[in-house]
Design an enzyme around this catalytic site. Structure first.
Site, mmCIF file in Angstrom:
data_model
loop_
_atom_site.group_PDB
_atom_site.id
_atom_site.type_symbol
_atom_site.label_atom_id
_atom_site.label_comp_id
_atom_site.label_asym_id
_atom_site.label_seq_id
_atom_site.Cartn_x
_atom_site.Cartn_y
_atom_site.Cartn_z
ATOM 1 N N CYS A 162 0.886 -1.172 0.000
ATOM 2 C CA CYS A 162 0.000 0.000 0.000
ATOM 3 C C CYS A 162 0.922 1.220 0.000
ATOM 4 C CB CYS A 162 -0.970 -0.030 1.183
ATOM 5 S SG CYS A 162 -0.213 -0.095 2.817
ATOM 6 N N GLY A 163 0.441 2.362 0.458
ATOM 7 C CA GLY A 163 1.297 3.552 0.434
ATOM 8 C C GLY A 163 2.487 3.424 1.367
#
Ligand code: RB5
Length: 155
Positions: free
Chosen positions: A68-69
């Protein structure tokens, strides 16, 4: 027998996921892209991570990679699934220890944190490392025992 690896990401990390899939296929790794967000437009990282972690719990795959980020949310949700262990790694040493010391089935990374070349090196190091048991075994067994207590306080 080849280990069965699966990978997924939220919408933010799709391009790093694609780079890592190519890297693994080029290295002869048996990797499956679950593409949960592609099949469920608008899906958020918790459902993407939960979907993959359940497949690890159900032994459809041996290892999983979630991006994810930051890698943080993916690790948090994957660790909510009983018997599944995940850790965020943005360096090679930690990635090796995640297997050798912690016996985690899931590696998480953040596409906003790490460059593609380092991410590839981390994935290879993690895939090539195995649980060493030894002095780490009682610690991991204790973690599993405390996990059972947390999920099943009645027992
Ligand atoms: C965006 O949803 C961002 O929160 C996510 O990619 C991840 O960094 C969460 O930990």
């Amino acid at each position: 027998m080849k280990i069965r690896v699966t990978i997924d990401s939220d919408d933010i990390a799709v391009s790093l996921k694609k780079v890592l899939i190519k890297h693994m296929l080029d290295s002869g790794v048996d990797v499956t892209d679950l593409d949960y967000a592609g099949k469920h437009p608008g899906a958020l990282y918790p459902e993407v991570g939960y979907n993959l972690a359940l497949k690890i719990k159900n032994k459809e795959f041996d290892r999983g990679i979630l991006i994810c980020g930051t890698g943080l949310g993916m690790a948090m949700i994957a660790n909510k699934v009983e018997t599944v262990y995940a850790g965020v790694c943005h360096d090679v040493y930690s990635a090796e220890r995640l297997r050798k010391s912690n016996d985690a089935q899931i590696l998480t990374m953040g596409s906003r944190v790490i460059g593609t070349e380092l991410a590839k090196t981390i994935v290879s190091a993690w895939l090539n490392a195995e649980f060493e048991k030894g002095g780490s075994l009682p610690k991991v067994e204790q973690m599993r025992m405390l996990e059972r207590k947390s999920f099943h306080p009645e027992k």
